[in-house]
Scaffold this motif. Structure first.
Motif, PDB file in Angstrom:
ATOM      1  N   GLU A  93      43.769 -20.493  17.526  1.00  0.00           N
ATOM      2  CA  GLU A  93      44.016 -20.105  18.914  1.00  0.00           C
ATOM      3  C   GLU A  93      45.243 -19.208  19.012  1.00  0.00           C
ATOM      4  O   GLU A  93      46.192 -19.357  18.240  1.00  0.00           O
ATOM      5  N   PRO A  94      45.246 -18.305  19.975  1.00  0.00           N
ATOM      6  CA  PRO A  94      46.416 -17.442  20.162  1.00  0.00           C
ATOM      7  C   PRO A  94      47.614 -18.249  20.660  1.00  0.00           C
ATOM      8  O   PRO A  94      47.468 -19.335  21.227  1.00  0.00           O
ATOM      9  N   LEU A  95      48.780 -17.698  20.449  1.00  0.00           N
ATOM     10  CA  LEU A  95      50.015 -18.399  20.766  1.00  0.00           C
ATOM     11  C   LEU A  95      50.143 -18.722  22.254  1.00  0.00           C
ATOM     12  O   LEU A  95      50.608 -19.801  22.614  1.00  0.00           O
ATOM     13  N   TYR A  96      49.708 -17.826  23.128  1.00  0.00           N
ATOM     14  CA  TYR A  96      49.824 -18.098  24.562  1.00  0.00           C
ATOM     15  C   TYR A  96      48.991 -19.302  24.971  1.00  0.00           C
ATOM     16  O   TYR A  96      49.362 -20.069  25.850  1.00  0.00           O
ATOM     17  N   SER A  97      47.862 -19.516  24.302  1.00  0.00           N
ATOM     18  CA  SER A  97      47.024 -20.673  24.583  1.00  0.00           C
ATOM     19  C   SER A  97      47.687 -21.961  24.095  1.00  0.00           C
ATOM     20  O   SER A  97      47.666 -22.987  24.773  1.00  0.00           O
ATOM     21  N   LEU A  98      48.288 -21.899  22.920  1.00  0.00           N
ATOM     22  CA  LEU A  98      48.985 -23.063  22.379  1.00  0.00           C
ATOM     23  C   LEU A  98      50.221 -23.390  23.207  1.00  0.00           C
ATOM     24  O   LEU A  98      50.554 -24.557  23.392  1.00  0.00           O
ATOM     25  N   ALA A  99      50.884 -22.352  23.710  1.00  0.00           N
ATOM     26  CA  ALA A  99      52.060 -22.565  24.557  1.00  0.00           C
ATOM     27  C   ALA A  99      51.685 -23.386  25.781  1.00  0.00           C
ATOM     28  O   ALA A  99      52.395 -24.328  26.154  1.00  0.00           O
ATOM     29  N   ASP A 100      50.564 -23.060  26.373  1.00  0.00           N
ATOM     30  CA  ASP A 100      50.093 -23.795  27.540  1.00  0.00           C
ATOM     31  C   ASP A 100      49.765 -25.243  27.179  1.00  0.00           C
ATOM     32  O   ASP A 100      50.071 -26.163  27.929  1.00  0.00           O
ATOM     33  N   LYS A 101      49.177 -25.454  26.020  1.00  0.00           N
ATOM     34  CA  LYS A 101      48.793 -26.810  25.601  1.00  0.00           C
ATOM     35  C   LYS A 101      49.997 -27.715  25.367  1.00  0.00           C
ATOM     36  O   LYS A 101      49.903 -28.917  25.582  1.00  0.00           O
ATOM     37  N   VAL A 102      51.091 -27.164  24.886  1.00  0.00           N
ATOM     38  CA  VAL A 102      52.263 -28.000  24.610  1.00  0.00           C
ATOM     39  C   VAL A 102      53.293 -27.965  25.737  1.00  0.00           C
ATOM     40  O   VAL A 102      54.374 -28.522  25.608  1.00  0.00           O
ATOM     41  N   GLY A 103      52.966 -27.305  26.845  1.00  0.00           N
ATOM     42  CA  GLY A 103      53.791 -27.395  28.033  1.00  0.00           C
ATOM     43  C   GLY A 103      54.827 -26.306  28.239  1.00  0.00           C
ATOM     44  O   GLY A 103      55.805 -26.513  28.944  1.00  0.00           O
ATOM     45  N   PHE A 104      54.611 -25.143  27.645  1.00  0.00           N
ATOM     46  CA  PHE A 104      55.514 -24.020  27.866  1.00  0.00           C
ATOM     47  C   PHE A 104      54.828 -23.005  28.770  1.00  0.00           C
ATOM     48  O   PHE A 104      53.674 -22.664  28.558  1.00  0.00           O
ATOM     49  N   SER A 105      55.541 -22.513  29.753  1.00  0.00           N
ATOM     50  CA  SER A 105      54.981 -21.532  30.672  1.00  0.00           C
ATOM     51  C   SER A 105      54.868 -20.158  30.029  1.00  0.00           C
ATOM     52  O   SER A 105      53.932 -19.413  30.312  1.00  0.00           O
ATOM     53  N   TYR A 106      55.815 -19.818  29.198  1.00  0.00           N
ATOM     54  CA  TYR A 106      55.855 -18.491  28.585  1.00  0.00           C
ATOM     55  C   TYR A 106      55.949 -18.619  27.073  1.00  0.00           C
ATOM     56  O   TYR A 106      56.721 -19.426  26.559  1.00  0.00           O
ATOM     57  N   SER A 107      55.193 -17.793  26.381  1.00  0.00           N
ATOM     58  CA  SER A 107      55.198 -17.854  24.924  1.00  0.00           C
ATOM     59  C   SER A 107      56.542 -17.408  24.344  1.00  0.00           C
ATOM     60  O   SER A 107      56.915 -17.850  23.257  1.00  0.00           O
ATOM     61  N   THR A 108      57.291 -16.576  25.070  1.00  0.00           N
ATOM     62  CA  THR A 108      58.603 -16.167  24.559  1.00  0.00           C
ATOM     63  C   THR A 108      59.556 -17.365  24.480  1.00  0.00           C
ATOM     64  O   THR A 108      60.324 -17.489  23.528  1.00  0.00           O
ATOM     65  N   ASN A 109      59.493 -18.243  25.478  1.00  0.00           N
ATOM     66  CA  ASN A 109      60.306 -19.458  25.426  1.00  0.00           C
ATOM     67  C   ASN A 109      59.872 -20.357  24.287  1.00  0.00           C
ATOM     68  O   ASN A 109      60.694 -20.979  23.616  1.00  0.00           O
ATOM     69  N   LEU A 110      58.578 -20.409  24.062  1.00  0.00           N
ATOM     70  CA  LEU A 110      58.036 -21.219  22.974  1.00  0.00           C
ATOM     71  C   LEU A 110      58.503 -20.692  21.623  1.00  0.00           C
ATOM     72  O   LEU A 110      58.920 -21.468  20.761  1.00  0.00           O
ATOM     73  N   ILE A 111      58.464 -19.400  21.444  1.00  0.00           N
ATOM     74  CA  ILE A 111      58.893 -18.797  20.178  1.00  0.00           C
ATOM     75  C   ILE A 111      60.360 -19.116  19.910  1.00  0.00           C
ATOM     76  O   ILE A 111      60.731 -19.514  18.800  1.00  0.00           O
TER      77      ILE A 111
END
Length: 90
Positions: free
Chosen positions: A52-70
């Motif tokens: 899955e793309p990172l933006y999808s995984l970010a949503d699954k683990v509770g991050f609104s933005y993938s940049t914050n997740l990174i």
């Protein structure tokens, strides 16, 4: 026993800061640290097991933005999520 004590506190409507302070005293770690570590470990498993793309995984683990997740993942593991995925898969 700890579970029963927590349930009593919740029924008495203690503040979040009171419960957090008591959790810190009994477990020697902040509750938000436990949650953060669980989210990062879940992300690491998802990166290893899915395409899955990172933006999808970010949503699954509770991050609104993938940049914050990174940024958070780099702090946790020392590498970016994509570098981690490449290293795990070889």
């Amino acid at each position: 026993m700890v579970c029963c004590r927590w349930m009593r506190w919740l029924h008495l409507y203690h503040s979040v800061s009171f419960i957090s302070q008591d959790y810190l005293k009994t477990r020697l770690v902040w509750p938000l640290t436990v949650i953060y570590n669980a989210r990062m470990n879940l992300l690491a498993r998802l990166l290893a097991d899915s395409d899955e793309p990172l933006y999808s995984l970010a949503d699954k683990v509770g991050f609104s933005y993938s940049t914050n997740l990174i940024r958070a993942f780099r702090r946790f593991k020392g590498v970016t999520p994509m570098e981690y995925r490449k290293a795990i898969r070889g």
